[in-house]
Design a protein around this motif. Structure first.
Motif, PDB file in Angstrom:
ATOM      1  N   ARG A  23      88.292  71.346  38.186  1.00 26.78           N
ATOM      2  CA  ARG A  23      89.190  70.285  38.965  1.00 26.78           C
ATOM      3  C   ARG A  23      88.585  69.599  39.789  1.00 26.78           C
ATOM      4  O   ARG A  23      87.687  69.827  40.710  1.00 26.78           O
TER       5      ARG A  23
ATOM      6  N   TRP B 128     103.913  58.860  41.069  1.00 23.42           N
ATOM      7  CA  TRP B 128     103.222  58.335  40.173  1.00 23.42           C
ATOM      8  C   TRP B 128     103.928  57.355  39.484  1.00 23.42           C
ATOM      9  O   TRP B 128     103.350  56.695  38.572  1.00 23.42           O
TER      10      TRP B 128
ATOM     11  N   LYS C   5      97.451  57.398  37.083  1.00 20.66           N
ATOM     12  CA  LYS C   5      98.187  58.093  35.960  1.00 20.66           C
ATOM     13  C   LYS C   5      97.791  57.503  34.742  1.00 20.66           C
ATOM     14  O   LYS C   5      97.568  58.315  33.944  1.00 20.66           O
TER      15      LYS C   5
ATOM     16  N   LEU D  93      94.383  58.494  33.514  1.00 16.76           N
ATOM     17  CA  LEU D  93      94.125  59.952  33.384  1.00 16.76           C
ATOM     18  C   LEU D  93      94.830  60.273  32.288  1.00 16.76           C
ATOM     19  O   LEU D  93      94.292  60.932  31.432  1.00 16.76           O
TER      20      LEU D  93
ATOM     21  N   TYR E 144      96.593  66.146  35.478  1.00 15.17           N
ATOM     22  CA  TYR E 144      96.423  65.759  36.765  1.00 15.17           C
ATOM     23  C   TYR E 144      97.762  66.049  37.628  1.00 15.17           C
ATOM     24  O   TYR E 144      98.726  66.308  37.090  1.00 15.17           O
TER      25      TYR E 144
ATOM     26  N   TYR F 139      94.481  65.697  42.174  1.00 19.00           N
ATOM     27  CA  TYR F 139      93.309  66.280  41.353  1.00 19.00           C
ATOM     28  C   TYR F 139      93.361  65.699  39.954  1.00 19.00           C
ATOM     29  O   TYR F 139      94.803  65.370  39.590  1.00 19.00           O
ATOM     30  N   PHE F 140      92.444  65.961  39.190  1.00 22.20           N
ATOM     31  CA  PHE F 140      92.874  66.001  37.521  1.00 22.20           C
ATOM     32  C   PHE F 140      91.650  66.845  37.035  1.00 22.20           C
ATOM     33  O   PHE F 140      90.759  67.597  37.832  1.00 22.20           O
ATOM     34  N   ASP F 141      91.790  67.590  35.995  1.00 21.56           N
ATOM     35  CA  ASP F 141      90.917  68.732  35.416  1.00 21.56           C
ATOM     36  C   ASP F 141      90.164  67.974  34.075  1.00 21.56           C
ATOM     37  O   ASP F 141      90.945  67.442  33.331  1.00 21.56           O
TER      38      ASP F 141
END
Ligand code: ADP
Length: 465
Positions: free
Chosen positions: A392, A411, A436, A439, A446, A459-461
């Motif tokens: 993350r 978003w 957004k 991602l 996210y 966050y984003f993974d």
């Protein structure tokens, strides 16, 4: 485009084709197989009667019962025993059979396996001057107390040609009525379907203006209710987008005007007052010009995303190196502002991503972390942490946080929690919707964890290679 026929015509044609198929099938079956059906039924009937009567012979009320059976089945029955014979029912075919013929029948039956035989197309001539008749005769031979008994049951064969031709002519009338009823039914059905479609079609012409009025549509089924609701929602979205677009335009013009005023003001000042021509004042002009440039870049990005899907240049990237570089970008600024900026790295991993685009996402997160924080001890953490099978990447701030009801909306394009426009330190502020899109294009999960008044963690993974 080839013009299609209307739904009403299609419905009539389909139903008519179906009914015509059905009528032809019934017609074919009736006229072709009626004769065979009739014969099979007749034969079955006299065989059953013959076997039943055989069980009655010898009963005290046998005469009455057999008479009754003959009448109700419309057959002729004759029971012969030791040459003594009885016939039942009025104009009975079997009454006129002479002894020679009866003996011939009895001999033929005796030669069969179970002592019964069906004679179909038996030519029977009552008197020499009469036309011979074709009849079915079923005969069964059996013994009661050594007495030989033969039961004979017969039935005439009615030629069905007349019946079939009656059916044919009736059929024409029935077919005409059914076809007329089908057309009426198709028209009623199509009214149910076509009317709401026409209403929805007429109303949707106003959709682009955001003026779709669902009340003008009278849906006749659940599907139309759903379609109407979808269009009402789309209409609301269009109105919302329209309003937000106006708001955005207002904000953007404000963002454009402020740096321009500064650039012009400082430029004129340096021109008119040579002693003001110092590094500090020139840096103001450069900084403001950079801000303008960022704003224009973001606007170009967002307009591109409206027209084409984001094209990514994905490559294996060192995540820690990327985060460190973003950290350095803000380090000096934060030190000058007294902001506590930290870098918190997890394992050294590589992930496949478009570094330029992800950097843009992180800048947006950090800019927001700086902007939405009025606390005296501002704290920001740029970092990564293991999260199940993913890593993350996050930007944490101890700022104003986000209300739970706004979490989903932030978003969205043009959405602003704080409706009052504020001037951002860096970037344009169209940020999160841009983040957004980027991602989503990467396929990364996210989100944001936040508590109003306490913190936000965007966050984003990513998946390690
Ligand atoms: P903008 O910054 O121009 O409002 P964004 O899309 O970047 O546009 O953000 C949308 C909204 O989300 C902001 O108006 C703000 O209310 C909220 N928001 C974003 N980041 C944060 C943050 N770190 N802390 C609190 N609120 C935030």
């Amino acid at each position: 485009m080839k013009r299609k026929s209307s739904l009403r015509v299609q419905l009539v044609v389909i139903l008519l084709a179906f009914v015509a198929g059905l009528l032809s099938l019934v017609y074919f079956v009736q006229t072709t197989f009626l004769d065979d059906f009739y014969k099979t039924n007749k034969i079955k009937s006299i065989e059953n009667v013959g076997r039943d009567v055989a069980t009655l012979v010898g009963d005290s009320d046998m005469d009455e019962t057999i008479e009754h059976v003959a009448m109700s089945n419309e057959v002729c029955i004759r029971v012969v025993s030791n040459n003594e014979s009885y016939s039942y029912t009025g104009a009975c075919t079997l009454r006129g059979l002479d002894n020679m013929t009866i003996n011939r029948i009895a001999n033929e039956v005796a030669n069969t396996e179970n002592s019964e035989k069906l004679f179909d197309n038996f030519h029977y001539q009552r008197r020499p001057d009469e036309k011979p008749e074709d009849v079915y005769i079923f005969a069964k031979l059996f013994e009661i107390n050594t007495e030989k008994v033969m039961v004979m049951v017969s039935s005439g064969i009615t030629p069905l040609n007349a019946t079939i031709s009656t059916i044919k002519s009736q059929y024409l009338i029935i077919a005409g009525v059914v076809v007329a009823m089908t057309i009426v039914l198709a028209l009623i059905l199509s009214r149910f379907i076509v009317k709401p479609i026409k209403q929805i079609n007429n109303e949707s012409k106003n959709l682009s203006k955001g003026a779709y009025d669902g009340n003008n549509v009278k849906p006749s089924s659940e599907e139309f209710v759903q379609l109407n609701t979808t269009l009402i929602n789309a209409n609301e979205d269009i109105l919302k987008a329209e309003k937000a677009k106006k708001e955005l335009l207002g904000n953007v013009s404000h963002d454009l005007r402020t740096p321009l005023t500064m650039i012009v003001g400082y430029g004129e000042m340096i021109r008119d007052l040579p002693e003001e021509n110092n590094e500090e004042n020139i840096n103001v002009i450069i900084d403001e010009a950079k801000r303008l440039s960022t704003l224009v870049d973001d606007l170009i990005d967002i307009s591109k995303m409206d027209s084409i899907s984001v094209e990514l240049d994905r490559k294996p990237s060192d995540i820690n190196q990327l985060l460190t570089s973003v950290y350095h970008q803000y380090e000096l600024y934060c030190r000058n502002q007294g902001i506590d900026l930290k870098l918190q790295l997890s394992d050294a991993i590589e992930a496949e991503l478009d570094e330029k685009r992800i950097r843009q996402v992180l800048y947006n997160f950090v800019n927001n972390a700086l902007n939405y924080n009025d606390k005296a001890d501002k704290q920001i953490i740029i970092g990564s942490e293991k999260n199940g099978e993913f890593y993350r990447i996050f930007v944490y701030d101890n700022g104003e946080g986000i209300d739970e009801k706004d979490l989903k909306n932030i978003w969205d394009r043009y959405y602003k929690v704080d409706k009052q426009h504020r001037r951002h330190h860096i970037g344009s502020g169209i940020g999160l919707s841009l983040a957004k899109e980027l991602l989503l294009a990467h396929g990364f999960n996210y989100g944001v964890d936040s508590k109003k008044g306490e913190y936000s963690k965007f966050y984003f993974d990513v998946k390690a290679l």
